[in-house]
Design an enzyme around this catalytic site. Structure first.
Site, short mmCIF file in Angstrom:
data_model
loop_
_atom_site.label_atom_id
_atom_site.label_comp_id
_atom_site.label_asym_id
_atom_site.label_seq_id
_atom_site.Cartn_x
_atom_site.Cartn_y
_atom_site.Cartn_z
N GLY A 4 -6.10 -10.50 8.06
CA GLY A 4 -5.53 -10.86 9.36
C GLY A 4 -4.75 -9.70 9.93
N LYS B 41 0.83 -1.20 0.00
CA LYS B 41 0.00 0.00 0.00
C LYS B 41 0.87 1.25 0.00
CE LYS B 41 -3.75 -0.62 2.35
NZ LYS B 41 -4.41 -0.90 3.65
N HIS C 266 -9.07 -43.76 -7.18
CA HIS C 266 -9.11 -44.20 -8.57
C HIS C 266 -10.04 -43.32 -9.38
CE1 HIS C 266 -10.67 -46.71 -11.92
NE2 HIS C 266 -9.40 -47.07 -12.01
N MET D 224 -4.19 -5.64 10.91
CA MET D 224 -5.07 -4.69 11.58
C MET D 224 -5.88 -3.88 10.58
SD MET D 224 -4.36 -1.46 13.98
CE MET D 224 -4.61 -0.39 12.59
N ARG E 208 -1.88 -45.97 -24.19
CA ARG E 208 -1.76 -47.23 -23.45
C ARG E 208 -2.66 -48.26 -24.12
NH1 ARG E 208 -3.48 -43.39 -20.20
NH2 ARG E 208 -2.10 -42.42 -18.68
N ARG F 10 -3.74 -0.96 -6.69
CA ARG F 10 -2.96 -2.21 -6.77
C ARG F 10 -3.45 -2.98 -7.99
NH1 ARG F 10 -5.80 -4.68 -1.42
NH2 ARG F 10 -7.91 -4.48 -2.17
N ARG G 198 2.33 -47.63 -26.51
CA ARG G 198 3.07 -48.46 -25.56
C ARG G 198 2.53 -49.87 -25.59
NH1 ARG G 198 2.66 -47.10 -19.29
NH2 ARG G 198 0.62 -48.04 -19.57
N ARG H 182 -2.89 3.02 8.63
CA ARG H 182 -3.23 1.88 7.78
C ARG H 182 -2.09 0.88 7.77
NH1 ARG H 182 -4.47 4.78 2.11
NH2 ARG H 182 -5.79 2.94 1.81
N GLY I 118 8.90 -41.89 -18.42
CA GLY I 118 7.69 -42.28 -17.71
C GLY I 118 7.88 -41.88 -16.25
N THR I 119 7.63 -40.61 -15.98
CA THR I 119 8.03 -40.08 -14.67
C THR I 119 7.14 -40.54 -13.52
OG1 THR I 119 6.93 -38.05 -15.34
CG2 THR I 119 9.33 -38.09 -15.48
N ASN I 120 5.98 -41.14 -13.81
CA ASN I 120 5.19 -41.68 -12.69
C ASN I 120 5.95 -42.85 -12.07
OD1 ASN I 120 3.25 -39.90 -13.45
ND2 ASN I 120 1.87 -41.42 -14.33
N ASP I 121 6.30 -43.83 -12.90
CA ASP I 121 7.03 -44.99 -12.37
C ASP I 121 8.45 -44.59 -11.98
OD1 ASP I 121 5.32 -47.07 -12.03
OD2 ASP I 121 5.52 -47.84 -14.08
N CYS J 212 6.01 -38.45 -20.58
CA CYS J 212 4.61 -38.84 -20.67
C CYS J 212 3.98 -39.11 -19.31
CB CYS J 212 4.45 -40.06 -21.57
SG CYS J 212 5.29 -41.51 -20.92
N TYR K 278 9.46 -32.77 -26.51
CA TYR K 278 8.03 -32.57 -26.32
C TYR K 278 7.62 -32.99 -24.91
CZ TYR K 278 7.37 -37.63 -26.85
OH TYR K 278 7.42 -38.97 -26.68
N SER L 102 10.96 -41.91 -23.89
CA SER L 102 9.88 -41.14 -23.29
C SER L 102 10.00 -41.35 -21.79
CB SER L 102 8.53 -41.64 -23.81
OG SER L 102 7.49 -40.96 -23.14
N GLU M 174 11.86 -45.44 -17.18
CA GLU M 174 11.07 -45.35 -15.95
C GLU M 174 11.68 -46.14 -14.81
OE1 GLU M 174 7.14 -46.95 -16.73
OE2 GLU M 174 7.92 -48.22 -18.33
#
Ligand code: ADP
Ligand code: MG
Ligand code: MG
Length: 884
Positions: A104, A25, A467, A106, A573, A351, A629, A95, A777-780, A842, A862, A775, A756
């Site tokens: 939160g 402010k 799921h 004053m 898949r 602002r 895959r 202020r 497979g960053t989950n596994d 992926c 990609y 590719s 992976e």
């Protein structure tokens, strides 16, 4: 060290835009003053003093007293009023103001400096007794509340009684005498409340209010907010002391709030409200109904009371000029507070305004077209994650809603349809062209076809990572999960809640953005993918260097993703195709066959089905690359459960049920995630991969014959060694050679692998010898690198993130230091072996903006994201390219 920074009256001690020292402010007040806008003079006590005050036992150092005296002298000199002077009093507001606006903190105290003597002086100076006493009663009430911490209801009540006694409905009807009596009553309340009289010395008032601002930095509310928003406790808040200007001096005075553009829709039109003869937050407090700023807005709302444009045309004209100046200066939409004192306009705050995703998009595109900002800036200003709000249908905000339950907002978007209680019915009804909502206690992999066919999914159990939630988000289906109050009977096809019943075929609406479940149909509004959205996406596409593909398993998903701008499929898949009702028996025969001949017979039946799947996908992707895959999950996932299912497989394959059961039991695994899956299936049963490869190439030839030749990229999952890939490449190449010979044509295709497993990343140099693409497979890869099972992480990962062990959920945003290091290393080693190696990602991370920035940094070609996250990925990739 300087702690006090003056502003206004041609003076500006602070550095423009220095929010760190002056708070948001204060920095903007100083900046507005320095560009010549009418800002009441004042001074800011810096955030550094907040820290010091707390460190030194909540005491002010002597040096500050001197600096504040100088600050006050500045304000006195500019205004010609004197602080505490009964003949000609200066009043100020106190202020708070942290670097970022923070609830939160004053609340502001207005009219500080009034006491029993100065109130008379103010009345004489203004020639208006009522105004002076109105200001005094406001001051005492605010000070008692926010500085002294007294119960504010007692004061409200006294005000109500005063109005009742006079027979008034509005505050503005109270006379000077009424207000005088009210102040006397307030003084008694203060004495009773704190056991001491109201502080009469304006200096005591000022220090009291300043201490209250600093003290509020450590209030519980402020602490909670800081924790939720990652705001460091060390920042502190500034205090702004500013000469009062009065919007409560009669009918030529007013106070208001405004946005330079519409914050809801983004239109380039002023937007705001004001109140005549009012002060401070009367506008937002809802005491009186505020009036519109512009005539157009008033007419659109069909409201009677004159707009500011009509009531105060001259001041309105000045205000409009200020809006222009502010937008030119800040180059962004501004959220403004102003006051008019006897026809003179004063600016009290500005602002960058908060806005909806829709408005953000429109404002960014408009401002770039107006030449106010560049296209690059427009791109940078949009939070990619916010696009999610725009991509899904939403409920018509004006339609009535009959809410019967509330669950978790598991997957955004609203959907309406007929209730169905099992996946097969969902599929058949959808095939008949009906819109359905699939209702399950919880979902499992066997429900996927039904989830796909449904417009929306509703479950009674399961959290945000259940799921149902994960799959629905991936498919872009709206989903409400964990609506615990629902009693669902799949057997009786009924849902009961709060004495209501929803039966199969009844209409139901869910809102996946809020978790609301509604009986009946609530109309939905479709997302707008052209217009500003399309324009901004076009700019993003010009700027980004990474391609964006999609994860899609069906032609429908592939089509949806193309509409969102996908440039190919990064992950198709094949296992979902195996679950379809007509095929599952053949799949089970294949798995349960005791010899190769039995397996081959079942595979031969699956071949045409798989080919048809791939034809659909290749057609949807017309000529774009498609990464397929080969089969990945542990076989037991496809096994029959029910007796009837066993019986059916037995009948179809002519094998005894007991024998089948034994074979199924043999397939049991202790830890399937690390068991017989991925390339291990191909190594042990090469005929499965051979069938899939053949289906791919036959489909590719079919599609190429009729139109554009697809570019299949055959991907082998879960490879750990170069040899595994080498062996599978032989199987795939062999299938290609055979099909091309039969069809008398050849097509370009690639064979590559998912990275992976940590071993694969480490041995990427060797694996790249046989792989034309990687590719990630960053989950596994995250599961195997961290040794954390994604399905079991919910119990502890939250605590990990809370304690900062991982900055973010590593399954949502890539763990750059660990998993990222492996990706970087594999990219380097792979490209060292094969310079043209194509690299992509992926995993779920392909749709996460922070992870996309990382992908840009390591030089991936990609990213691949689920269809609804494709636009997010396009924008995030553009932002990443701009950063690089
Ligand atoms: P918040 O951060 O809650 O908006 P502010 O400090 O902006 O708090 O002030 C609350 C209200 O008081 C606003 O409407 C503001 O415009 C008004 N106000 C603050 N200072 C002054 C002043 N010096 N003169 C007149 N009105 C003021
Ligand atoms: Mg406020
Ligand atoms: Mg404000």
């Amino acid at each position: 060290m300087t702690y006090v920074f003056r502003f206004g009256g041609g003076v500006s001690d602070g550095i423009a835009g220095d929010k760190e020292t002056l708070g948001g402010k204060g920095a903007n007040l100083a900046e507005m003053a320095s560009i010549g806008l009418p800002v009441p003079p004042g001074f800011t006590i810096s955030t550094a003093m907040c820290q010091r005050w707390h460190d030194e036992g909540e005491r002010f150092p002597d040096a500050l007293r001197e600096e504040v005296a100088n600050g006050l002298a500045h304000v006195e000199q500019v205004t010609g009023h004197r602080f505490g002077d009964p003949a000609n009093p200066l009043l100020v507001s106190v202020r708070s103001g942290a670097r970022v606006s923070m609830p939160g903190m004053m609340d502001t105290v207005l009219n500080l400096g009034l006491n029993d003597a100065t109130v008379e002086g103010l009345a004489r100076a203004a020639g208006d007794e009522r105004f002076a006493w109105d200001s005094y009663r406001r001051f005492v009430q605010m000070y008692a509340d926010v500085v002294l911490g007294l119960d504010h209801d007692a004061f409200e009540e006294a005000l109500e009684i005063a109005k009742e006694d006079g027979g008034y409905t509005l505050d503005t009807e109270l006379t000077a005498a009424d207000l005088k009596a009210l102040v006397a009553r307030y003084m008694t309340l203060v004495e009773e409340g704190q056991g001491a009289p109201f502080p009469q010395d304006p200096h005591d008032q000022l220090w009291g209010a300043t201490a209250a601002v600093f003290g509020s930095w450590q209030s519980d509310r402020a602490k909670v907010y800081r924790r939720l928003h990652d705001i460091p406790a060390g920042w502190g808040t500034a205090v702004n002391v500013q000469a009062m200007v009065f919007g409560n001096m009669g009918d030529t005075s007013a106070t208001g709030v405004a946005f330079t553009r519409d914050p809801a829709k983004g239109a380039n039109a002023y937007y705001g409200e004001f109140l005549i003869n009012a002060q401070g937050e009367d506008v937002v407090a809802g005491i009186r109904t505020p009036q519109y700023l512009t005539r157009a807005a008033r007419e659109e709302a069909g409201a009677r009371p004159a707009s500011m444009e009509e009531a105060m045309p001259e001041v309105y004209g000045q205000l409009a000029d200020v809006f222009q100046t502010l937008e030119q200066h800040y180059r962004d939409m501004q959220d403004i507070e102003f006051t008019v004192e006897k026809t003179k306009l004063w600016m009290l705050q500005t602002r960058s305004g908060k806005r909806t995703a829709k408005a953000a998009l429109k404002i960014a595109v408009d401002m770039a077209n107006e030449g106010l900002i560049t296209r690059e800036e427009a791109i940078k200003r949009i939070d990619p994650a916010s696009l999610d709000q725009l991509l899904h249908p939403t409920l018509d905000p004006h339609a009535p809603r009959d809410v019967i339950a509330k669950g978790l907002p598991a997957s955004p978007g609203a959907a309406c349809g007929q209730a169905v209680f099992d996946a097969d019915t969902a599929e058949t009804w959808a095939a008949d062209g009906k819109a359905v909502i699939l209702i399950r206690t919880e979902t499992s992999p066997e429900d996927i076809h039904g989830m796909h066919a449904a417009r929306g999914i509703l479950t009674a159990r399961g959290g945000m990572t259940s799921h149902a939630a994960v799959v629905a988000r991936g498919m872009g289906r709206p989903c409400v999960s964990g609506a615990g109050s629902l009693a669902i009977s799949a057997k009786d096809k009924v849902l009961r809640v709060v004495g209501r019943e929803i039966r199969e075929g009844d209409l139901l609406t869910i809102d996946g953005a809020t978790g609301e479940v509604m009986a009946g149909e609530v109309p939905t509004v479709s997302p707008e993918l052209s217009g500003d959205f399309g324009v901004l996406m076009g700019w993003a596409d010009e700027l980004r260097t990474m391609k964006v593909r999609t994860n899609a398993d069906t032609p429908a998903d592939a089509k949806a993703a193309r509409e969102f701008g996908a440039e190919g499929i990064g992950l198709c898949r094949t296992e979902h195709m195996f679950f379809e009702a007509e095929r599952i028996t053949a799949v089970r025969q294949m798995i349960l066959a005791s010899d190769q001949a039995g397996r081959q017979a079942a595979l031969d039946r699956l071949l045409p089905e798989q080919r048809a799947d791939f034809v659909g996908i290749f057609e949807a992707m017309a000529g774009l690359p498609v990464t397929i895959r080969l089969l990945d999950p542990p076989l037991h996932e496809f096994l029959p459960h029910a007796d009837a299912e066993f019986a059916e497989v037995a009948r179809a394959s002519g094998i005894d049920v007991e024998q089948l059961r034994r074979r199924a039991a043999e397939l049991h695994e202790f830890n399937p995630m690390l068991g017989h899956r991925g390339v291990r299936l191909g190594i042990t049963y090469p005929e499965i991969y051979a069938m899939q490869a053949r289906a791919i190439f036959e489909a590719a030839c079919d599609v190429a014959d009729g139109g554009e030749a697809p570019v299949p990229e055959v991907m082998i999952p879960l490879v750990a060694t170069g040899r595994e890939l080498e062996l599978m490449k032989v199987v795939v190449d062999e299938a290609a050679r055979a099909v091309f010979a039969e069809r008398g044509r050849t097509l370009t295709y690639l064979v590559g692998t998912m990275i992976e497993l940590p071993r694969a990343a480490l041995r990427a140099g060797e694996i790249a010898a046989g792989a034309e693409f990687f590719s990630f497979g960053t989950n596994d890869l995250t599961q195997t690198t961290l040794g954390v099972s994604r399905d079991d992480a919910a119990r502890f990962l939250g605590t990990y993130v809370e304690q900062g062990i991982y900055a973010r959920d590593p399954f949502v945003s890539i763990d750059v230091e660990g998993v990222g290091e492996l990706v970087r290393l594999a990219a380097e080693r792979g490209r060292a072996t094969r310079p043209g190696l194509k690299l992509g990602i992926c995993g779920e991370h392909g749709g996460d903006p922070a992870s996309i920035a990382f992908c840009q940094e390591v030089g991936l070609d990609y990213v691949s994201a689920s269809p609804y996250r494709v636009p997010i990925a396009r924008l995030a990739a553009a932002q990443a390219a701009l950063k690089g």
